[in-house]
Design a protein around this motif. Sequence first.
Motif, PDB file in Angstrom:
ATOM      1  N   VAL A   1      -1.464   3.638  -2.514  1.00  0.00           N
ATOM      2  CA  VAL A   1      -2.851   3.233  -2.256  1.00  0.00           C
ATOM      3  C   VAL A   1      -3.516   4.270  -1.348  1.00  0.00           C
ATOM      4  O   VAL A   1      -2.904   4.778  -0.417  1.00  0.00           O
ATOM      5  CB  VAL A   1      -2.873   1.825  -1.613  1.00  0.00           C
TER       6      VAL A   1
ATOM      7  N   ALA B   1       0.828  -1.214   0.000  1.00  0.00           N
ATOM      8  CA  ALA B   1       0.000   0.000   0.000  1.00  0.00           C
ATOM      9  C   ALA B   1       0.857   1.256   0.000  1.00  0.00           C
ATOM     10  O   ALA B   1       0.589   2.201  -0.741  1.00  0.00           O
ATOM     11  CB  ALA B   1      -0.938  -0.012   1.202  1.00  0.00           C
TER      12      ALA B   1
ATOM     13  N   ILE C   1      -7.813   0.825   1.957  1.00  0.00           N
ATOM     14  CA  ILE C   1      -7.793  -0.636   1.962  1.00  0.00           C
ATOM     15  C   ILE C   1      -9.175  -1.124   2.362  1.00  0.00           C
ATOM     16  O   ILE C   1      -9.767  -0.606   3.312  1.00  0.00           O
ATOM     17  CB  ILE C   1      -6.741  -1.180   2.955  1.00  0.00           C
TER      18      ILE C   1
END
Length: 131
Positions: free
Chosen positions: A94, A89, A97
């Motif tokens: 990212v 991540a 999540i």
Amino acid sequence: MNRHVLVPMDDSEPARAALEHALEWVPADRLTVVHAMDDLEADYGGVVAGESDPDFFADARSLAESHDRSLETAVVTGSGTADAILEYADGKGVDAIVMGSEGKAGVSRMLLGSVAESVTRRAELPVTIVP
């Protein structure tokens, strides 16, 4: 928007529910499904990080297609499953999540602890846990 959402996946029902949730409710330009494992598990199974088993991700791809979405896939490893997820991540930019509440069951979950709990406690980005 350019939002990148990560969905850690194993072969459990909570992981599938997390992917369904992400596909239905989370707006994202990029959706990545990762199969994360610790280094020892990967070594034992002969898994190479970055390589994906097409059969493992077939259900995820099919589910994405049924929602007119596309997804990326990856196999990631780390010193622990939660570490592998968080390192991926962090390294891939990212934004959020979405993960199942548990993947392990019974004694192994009690001994090893919850990956979802570890990710939630340590993540510096939003984490949605789907039961």
